[in-house]
Design a protein around this motif. Structure first.
Motif, short mmCIF file in Angstrom:
data_model
loop_
_atom_site.label_atom_id
_atom_site.label_comp_id
_atom_site.label_asym_id
_atom_site.label_seq_id
_atom_site.Cartn_x
_atom_site.Cartn_y
_atom_site.Cartn_z
N VAL B 26 -6.40 21.77 -10.76
CA VAL B 26 -6.28 23.38 -10.41
C VAL B 26 -6.63 23.37 -8.86
CG1 VAL B 26 -7.30 23.71 -12.46
CG2 VAL B 26 -8.93 23.73 -10.71
N ALA B 28 -7.81 26.28 -6.42
CA ALA B 28 -8.47 27.58 -5.97
C ALA B 28 -8.46 27.90 -4.52
CB ALA B 28 -10.13 27.37 -6.37
N GLY B 29 -9.39 27.78 -3.37
CA GLY B 29 -9.00 28.10 -2.31
C GLY B 29 -8.29 27.06 -1.47
N GLY B 30 -8.01 25.99 -1.98
CA GLY B 30 -7.44 24.87 -1.34
C GLY B 30 -7.76 24.14 -0.29
N THR B 31 -8.97 24.54 0.17
CA THR B 31 -9.36 24.03 1.45
C THR B 31 -10.07 22.34 1.36
OG1 THR B 31 -11.79 24.64 1.19
CG2 THR B 31 -10.33 26.23 2.22
N THR B 32 -10.31 22.02 0.25
CA THR B 32 -10.70 20.61 -0.05
C THR B 32 -9.11 20.19 -0.84
OG1 THR B 32 -12.81 20.72 -0.39
CG2 THR B 32 -11.57 19.01 -1.78
N MET B 33 -8.52 20.61 -1.61
CA MET B 33 -7.40 20.00 -2.40
C MET B 33 -6.26 19.92 -1.57
SD MET B 33 -7.16 19.32 -5.44
CE MET B 33 -5.81 18.69 -6.35
N ALA B 98 -19.46 25.30 6.94
CA ALA B 98 -18.08 25.24 7.44
C ALA B 98 -18.05 26.52 8.33
CB ALA B 98 -17.24 25.67 6.09
N THR B 107 -13.81 28.85 -2.37
CA THR B 107 -14.45 29.59 -3.48
C THR B 107 -15.83 28.87 -3.79
OG1 THR B 107 -13.60 28.10 -5.12
CG2 THR B 107 -12.08 30.21 -4.33
N ASN B 111 -16.26 24.98 -3.94
CA ASN B 111 -17.50 24.23 -3.11
C ASN B 111 -18.34 23.18 -3.82
OD1 ASN B 111 -20.39 24.11 -1.85
ND2 ASN B 111 -18.99 25.32 -0.22
N ASP B 163 -23.38 22.23 0.66
CA ASP B 163 -24.59 22.98 0.79
C ASP B 163 -25.13 23.89 -0.12
OD1 ASP B 163 -25.41 22.10 3.66
OD2 ASP B 163 -23.36 23.03 4.09
N VAL B 211 -14.07 25.61 -14.20
CA VAL B 211 -15.23 26.14 -14.29
C VAL B 211 -15.16 27.82 -13.92
CG1 VAL B 211 -17.37 26.56 -12.53
CG2 VAL B 211 -16.44 24.44 -12.99
N LYS B 229 -30.92 23.23 7.46
CA LYS B 229 -29.92 22.21 7.66
C LYS B 229 -29.89 21.84 8.98
CE LYS B 229 -24.99 22.21 7.15
NZ LYS B 229 -23.65 22.77 6.85
N TYR B 238 -21.41 19.15 8.77
CA TYR B 238 -22.00 18.84 7.50
C TYR B 238 -23.40 18.55 7.84
CZ TYR B 238 -17.66 19.09 4.96
OH TYR B 238 -16.59 19.39 4.59
C1 LIG Z 1 -13.45 21.18 8.37
C2 LIG Z 1 -14.54 21.42 7.20
C3 LIG Z 1 -15.94 21.70 7.34
C4 LIG Z 1 -16.59 21.99 6.16
N1 LIG Z 1 -17.96 22.13 6.15
C5 LIG Z 1 -18.78 22.13 5.08
C6 LIG Z 1 -20.07 22.45 5.17
O1 LIG Z 1 -20.49 22.65 6.38
N2 LIG Z 1 -20.65 22.75 3.94
C7 LIG Z 1 -20.07 22.61 2.80
O2 LIG Z 1 -20.69 22.96 1.75
N3 LIG Z 1 -18.57 22.87 2.73
C8 LIG Z 1 -18.07 22.48 3.68
N4 LIG Z 1 -16.65 22.33 3.92
C9 LIG Z 1 -16.06 22.11 2.22
C10 LIG Z 1 -15.51 23.60 2.05
O3 LIG Z 1 -16.64 24.31 1.71
C11 LIG Z 1 -14.80 23.21 0.53
O4 LIG Z 1 -13.62 22.73 0.83
C12 LIG Z 1 -14.51 24.42 -0.42
O5 LIG Z 1 -15.81 24.98 -0.66
C13 LIG Z 1 -13.73 24.00 -1.57
O6 LIG Z 1 -13.54 25.39 -1.97
P1 LIG Z 1 -11.95 25.80 -2.50
O7 LIG Z 1 -11.99 26.98 -3.35
O8 LIG Z 1 -11.02 25.67 -1.23
O9 LIG Z 1 -11.54 24.40 -3.42
P2 LIG Z 1 -10.49 23.55 -3.62
O10 LIG Z 1 -9.85 22.84 -2.72
O11 LIG Z 1 -9.16 24.64 -4.01
O12 LIG Z 1 -10.75 22.71 -4.81
C14 LIG Z 1 -11.52 21.77 -4.72
C15 LIG Z 1 -11.75 20.81 -6.02
O13 LIG Z 1 -12.40 21.60 -6.99
C16 LIG Z 1 -11.37 21.80 -8.11
N5 LIG Z 1 -11.86 23.23 -8.51
C17 LIG Z 1 -11.53 24.28 -7.61
N6 LIG Z 1 -12.19 25.37 -8.43
C18 LIG Z 1 -12.21 24.95 -9.66
C19 LIG Z 1 -12.56 25.49 -11.07
N7 LIG Z 1 -12.94 26.98 -10.86
N8 LIG Z 1 -12.63 24.89 -12.01
C20 LIG Z 1 -12.34 23.44 -12.07
N9 LIG Z 1 -11.89 22.78 -10.88
C21 LIG Z 1 -12.00 23.44 -9.83
C22 LIG Z 1 -10.17 21.64 -7.66
O14 LIG Z 1 -9.12 20.73 -8.49
C23 LIG Z 1 -10.36 20.47 -6.37
O15 LIG Z 1 -10.53 19.30 -6.98
C24 LIG Z 1 -15.90 22.07 4.94
C25 LIG Z 1 -14.36 21.91 4.91
C26 LIG Z 1 -13.58 21.76 5.84
C27 LIG Z 1 -12.29 21.69 5.85
#
Ligand SMILES: Cc1cc2nc3c(=O)[nH]c(=O)nc-3n(C[C@H](O)[C@H](O)[C@H](O)COP(=O)(O)OP(=O)(O)OC[C@H]3O[C@@H](n4cnc5c(N)ncnc54)[C@H](O)[C@@H]3O)c2cc1C
Ligand code: FES
Ligand code: FES
Lengths: 156, 327
Positions: B26, B28-33, B98, B107, B111, B163, B211, B229, B238
């Motif tokens: 899946v 969600a926001g894609g910022t990790t994926m 972030a 999301t 996160n 966090d 989730v 932090k 981080y």
């Molecule tokens: C430059 C940078 C700096 C950052 N700094 C910080 C920081 O200081 N502190 C911090 O906490 N974070 C930090 N982040 C991380 C950021 O907060 C996470 O990338 C973000 O919260 C992930 O959420 P997303 O919705 O984009 O997830 P996605 O990228 O869409 O998904 C992340 C993972 O979770 C899975 N997933 C997502 N939603 C669900 C769901 N509902 N059910 C099941 N699986 C799911 C996906 O399959 C994937 O494996 C940083 C990221 C970047 C790129």
């Protein structure tokens, strides 16, 4: 391999594209729509040079799939000036304050700065620095960037 | 990035069916994926975009259990006025994470599920048991300044970077999970797994599970909470060490204490040791430092990260003092 029909709404215009699903919004803007104002810096979400507005909120185009942006209103630096070409107040302030050197980070800085003021996160210089921390500037034009944003925020 | 098929279901039920397909992940926001896929650290055959699903973005703080929809954006939760007032530790953990661009996209569910920033994992080439099980851990005899001190094993010392998850660990938090066939609720303490022999496994989430919400039992200790932090730079980094502390005070005496640690463990890390020292204590700086010392007594530092022990002791003390002033 899948080819996706993706309809993007960019700067108020609708574009129909056939895309590899891997295409990011950043690549769609630059490579498919010729909107090269949005810059590729790190391509990892760390530098902010690809900042655009999605449904009115600043986001990083390098971390959004183009397909995910379908149905959302995307605004880029090319869509900021008025229809008659008058620069947006933030663009004018960046020029007035000399808030750039090489200019590579500037489109991302300006898109981010516009949101920073709209969000109400530009009340003090410290707040501007905190809420602009996602936009890096290798030329370190930071003091002038903060001054430009503070100016626009005061006028707002 | 490896090729994949992109699907965007309209309902949770459809999404659950799609997510159950072999090779599906899946988004969600894609910022990790998106970043993991670009580095070939994730190579799903099917990407199920849940970012647009309706009904999963609400934040409800009104009842005896707070509910955070899994798709609520970090920025919205961070700026929720009631959350800032009643659970400052939770709001601060998001605010200090972030950047605003990322918080607008990311999301709360994503996160929690973000993956380690360990450079040996991320670079895609070094030996790494998390990425290629059995290949070894480059951090053990490499650069380990950012690595974890708790919940690690001889197979992996990577740090959990989130966090929000860290702050949630200071409360009675649970994760609501759905699959096509069933639903279950897992306490946060059991959601992430400390590393054993298989550091590739980070949570109990199974293929096909989504989730849907994160819940927190309402507590008056929320008001007496904070998230501290410490980073290499003032913003947009981080944690080297972070601590959430939530207190209930009886005058100058701590009636109840919750403490969790970030930047130092393989998962969100609750410190019962620090809680025990704080509970019943008169809260002075010295008491805070004793709690910090207790928190790090069991730490397993490597070669370059022992500084986190002293730093962590002080971060816990600072957070405890801030929390006590709010309680
Ligand atoms: C430059 C940078 C700096 C950052 N700094 C910080 C920081 O200081 N502190 C911090 O906490 N974070 C930090 N982040 C991380 C950021 O907060 C996470 O990338 C973000 O919260 C992930 O959420 P997303 O919705 O984009 O997830 P996605 O990228 O869409 O998904 C992340 C993972 O979770 C899975 N997933 C997502 N939603 C669900 C769901 N509902 N059910 C099941 N699986 C799911 C996906 O399959 C994937 O494996 C940083 C990221 C970047 C790129
Ligand atoms: S190119 Fe997107 S953040 Fe650097
Ligand atoms: S002006 Fe050169 S990077 Fe910012």
């Amino acid at each position: 391999m899948q080819t996706l029909d993706v309809t993007l709404d960019v700067n108020g215009r609708t574009h129909s594209l056939q895309l590899d699903p891997r295409t990011t919004l950043l690549d769609a803007l630059r490579e498919h729509l010729g909107l090269t104002g949005t810059k590729v810096g790190c391509n990892h979400g760390t530098c902010g040079s690809c900042t655009v507005h999605v449904d009115g909120r600043r986001q990083l185009a390098c971390l959004v799939l183009a397909a995910s942006a379908a149905g959302r209103a995307v605004r880029t630096i090319e869509g900021l000036a008025a229809a008659d070409g008058t620069p947006h107040p933030m663009q004018a302030a960046f020029v007035a304050h000399d808030a750039l050197q090489c200019g590579y980070c500037t489109p991302g800085q300006i898109m981010s700065a516009v949101s920073c003021v709209e969000e109400g996160h530009a009340r003090t210089d410290d707040e501007i620095r905190e809420y602009m921390s996602g936009n890096l500037c290798r030329c370190a034009a930071y003091p002038n960037i903060v001054a430009a944003i503070a100016d626009v925020a005061r006028a707002a | 990035m490896q090729p994949f098929t992109y699907v965007r279901p309209d309902t949770l039920e459809q999404a659950l069916h799609e997510a159950a397909e072999p090779g599906a992940s899946v988004l969600a926001g894609g910022t990790t994926m998106v970043d993991l896929m670009r580095g070939d650290l994730a190579a799903p055959r099917r990407v199920v975009d849940i970012g647009h699903l309706p009904g999963l973005s609400e934040i409800d703080l009104s009842g005896p259990v707070l509910r955070f929809g899994a798709l609520a954006r970090m920025a919205d939760a961070a700026e929720d006025a009631a959350l800032k007032r009643d659970y400052p530790a939770l709001a601060e953990s998001l605010q200090l994470a972030a950047s605003q661009q990322l918080r607008n996209a990311a999301t709360l569910g994503g996160n929690l599920l973000q993956r380690t920033r360990c450079p040996y994992f991320r670079n895609g080439v070094s030996a790494c048991n998390k990425r290629v099980p059995g290949s070894g851990c480059s951090a053990l005899d490499g650069e380990d300044r950012e690595m974890a001190l708790f919940g690690i094993s001889d197979a992996c010392v990577a740090n959990y970077p989130g966090d929000w998850g860290t702050a949630l660990a200071a409360f009675d938090t649970a994760v609501e999970i759905r699959s096509a066939a069933a639903s279950r609720t897992v306490p946060l303490a059991n959601f992430h797994v400390a590393y054993g022999d298989d550091p590739a496994r980070e949570t109990v989430l199974e293929q096909g599970e989504i989730v849907t919400a994160i819940t927190v039992r309402a507590t008056p200790a929320g008001r007496g909470s904070t998230y501290a932090k410490v980073r290499d730079r003032q913003s947009y980094a981080y944690a080297l060490v972070s601590a959430a502390v939530a207190l209930e005070m009886d005058g100058d005496t701590v009636a109840s204490a919750r403490v969790s640690l970030g930047g130092v463990a393989s998962k969100p890390w609750r410190s019962a040791e620090a809680e025990a020292v704080l509970t019943g204590a008169t809260l002075t700086e010295a008491a805070g430092l004793r709690a910090g010392e207790a928190a790090f007594a069991g730490a397993r530092p490597g070669r370059h990260n022992a500084f986190k022990v002293e730093l962590g002791r002080r971060v816990v003390a600072r957070a405890a003092l801030t929390a006590s002033r709010r309680a």
